[in-house]
Design a protein around this motif. Structure first.
Motif, mmCIF file in Angstrom:
data_model
loop_
_atom_site.group_PDB
_atom_site.id
_atom_site.type_symbol
_atom_site.label_atom_id
_atom_site.label_comp_id
_atom_site.label_asym_id
_atom_site.label_seq_id
_atom_site.Cartn_x
_atom_site.Cartn_y
_atom_site.Cartn_z
ATOM 1 N N LEU A 25 0.820 -1.219 0.000
ATOM 2 C CA LEU A 25 0.000 0.000 0.000
ATOM 3 C C LEU A 25 0.850 1.264 0.000
ATOM 4 C CD1 LEU A 25 -2.975 -0.736 2.426
ATOM 5 C CD2 LEU A 25 -3.068 -0.421 -0.050
ATOM 6 N N GLY A 26 2.150 1.142 0.311
ATOM 7 C CA GLY A 26 3.029 2.292 0.240
ATOM 8 C C GLY A 26 3.801 2.633 1.494
ATOM 9 N N LEU A 27 3.556 1.915 2.596
ATOM 10 C CA LEU A 27 4.349 2.163 3.798
ATOM 11 C C LEU A 27 5.730 1.543 3.622
ATOM 12 C CD1 LEU A 27 1.322 2.458 4.787
ATOM 13 C CD2 LEU A 27 2.201 1.937 7.037
ATOM 14 N N ALA A 28 6.699 2.054 4.356
ATOM 15 C CA ALA A 28 8.063 1.533 4.284
ATOM 16 C C ALA A 28 8.453 0.947 5.635
ATOM 17 C CB ALA A 28 9.034 2.649 3.913
ATOM 18 N N VAL A 95 -5.080 7.975 0.460
ATOM 19 C CA VAL A 95 -4.390 7.478 -0.734
ATOM 20 C C VAL A 95 -4.683 8.436 -1.882
ATOM 21 C CG1 VAL A 95 -4.443 5.057 -0.004
ATOM 22 C CG2 VAL A 95 -6.326 5.956 -1.362
ATOM 23 N N ASP A 96 -3.766 8.516 -2.829
ATOM 24 C CA ASP A 96 -4.011 9.420 -3.954
ATOM 25 C C ASP A 96 -4.793 8.744 -5.074
ATOM 26 O OD1 ASP A 96 -2.013 7.781 -4.922
ATOM 27 O OD2 ASP A 96 -0.619 9.385 -5.403
ATOM 28 N N ASP A 97 -4.917 7.423 -5.019
ATOM 29 C CA ASP A 97 -5.660 6.678 -6.043
ATOM 30 C C ASP A 97 -6.345 5.489 -5.364
ATOM 31 O OD1 ASP A 97 -6.557 5.024 -8.126
ATOM 32 O OD2 ASP A 97 -4.821 5.461 -9.388
ATOM 33 N N LEU A 98 -7.595 5.667 -5.001
ATOM 34 C CA LEU A 98 -8.319 4.626 -4.278
ATOM 35 C C LEU A 98 -8.434 3.345 -5.101
ATOM 36 C CD1 LEU A 98 -9.842 3.741 -1.748
ATOM 37 C CD2 LEU A 98 -11.922 4.690 -2.765
ATOM 38 N N ASP A 99 -8.687 3.456 -6.392
ATOM 39 C CA ASP A 99 -8.823 2.254 -7.213
ATOM 40 C C ASP A 99 -7.528 1.449 -7.235
ATOM 41 O OD1 ASP A 99 -11.507 2.779 -7.841
ATOM 42 O OD2 ASP A 99 -10.918 4.096 -9.485
ATOM 43 N N ALA A 100 -6.383 2.129 -7.318
ATOM 44 C CA ALA A 100 -5.094 1.431 -7.301
ATOM 45 C C ALA A 100 -4.868 0.784 -5.930
ATOM 46 C CB ALA A 100 -3.962 2.398 -7.629
ATOM 47 N N ALA A 101 -5.218 1.488 -4.851
ATOM 48 C CA ALA A 101 -5.059 0.925 -3.504
ATOM 49 C C ALA A 101 -5.947 -0.307 -3.333
ATOM 50 C CB ALA A 101 -5.385 1.974 -2.452
#
Length: 145
Positions: A25-28, A95-101
C-alpha cells in the motif's frame, strides 16, 4: 506538556503477510526486531512477552505503524472488531488513487466490506478487512488534483 503520537501497534497472526500488505500500500519498513526480556515483560505487563515486530512508516514520515506477532505467550484469536464496537476501531490511510489501492488490497485477498462510498463530492472511501482481520479505511480526497 508536549505530546506527539508515536505509533499505533497491532498484533497480527502472520507478521510477514501483514508487512507485505502494508508495504504494497506504500508504507516503508523502518525496522524489524525480536523483543523479549524482563524490560519487555515490565513495559507490556505480560510475563514471558516475546514478539517479532516490524515498524512501518508512511511516505510523509508522519505516521508509524508497529506490527507484532507473538512468539510467547501464544496469541489469542478474537473475533474481528465491528465498526460499532467500543475499543480499537480501525486504521485509516489517505491514498491518492483509491482504485489502485483497492487493486493492491485485492491481491492480498482484502476487499471492501460493502463497497466504495462518496462523501459530499469530497472523498471516496471504504472499509476493508486487512491481514489478521484488521479494519482498514482507505480514503481518496477528491478535492486534490
Amino acid at each position: 506538556m508536549a505530546i506527539a503520537l508515536e505509533n499505533v501497534a497491532i498484533a497480527v497472526r502472520d507478521l510477514d503477510a501483514a508487512v507485505a500488505f502494508f508495504t504494497d500500500l506504500g508504507l516503508a519498513v523502518v525496522g524489524r526486531d525480536t523483543v523479549q526480556g524482563e524490560w519487555a515483560d515490565t513495559a507490556v505487563g505480560l510475563d514471558g512477552n516475546h514478539v517479532r515486530l516490524a515498524m512501518l512508516q508512511t511516505p510523509d514520515g508522519h505516521g508509524r505503524l508497529e506490527l507484532f506477532e507473538y512468539l510467547h505467550p501464544e496469541a489469542i484469536e478474537t473475533a474481528p472488531t465491528q465498526p460499532h464496537e467500543i475499543g480499537m476501531h480501525r486504521i485509516a490511510f489517505s491514498v491518492d488513487d483509491l482504485d489502485a489501492a483497492l487493486a493492491t488490497a485485492a491481491r492480498h485477498g482484502c476487499h471492501p466490506l460493502r463497497g466504495v462510498a462518496t462523501y459530499e463530492d469530497a472523498y471516496r472511501l471504504t472499509y476493508l478487512r486487512g491481514p489478521s482481520g484488521i479494519l482498514v479505511m482507505l480514503a481518496q480526497d477528491l478535492r486534490r488534483g
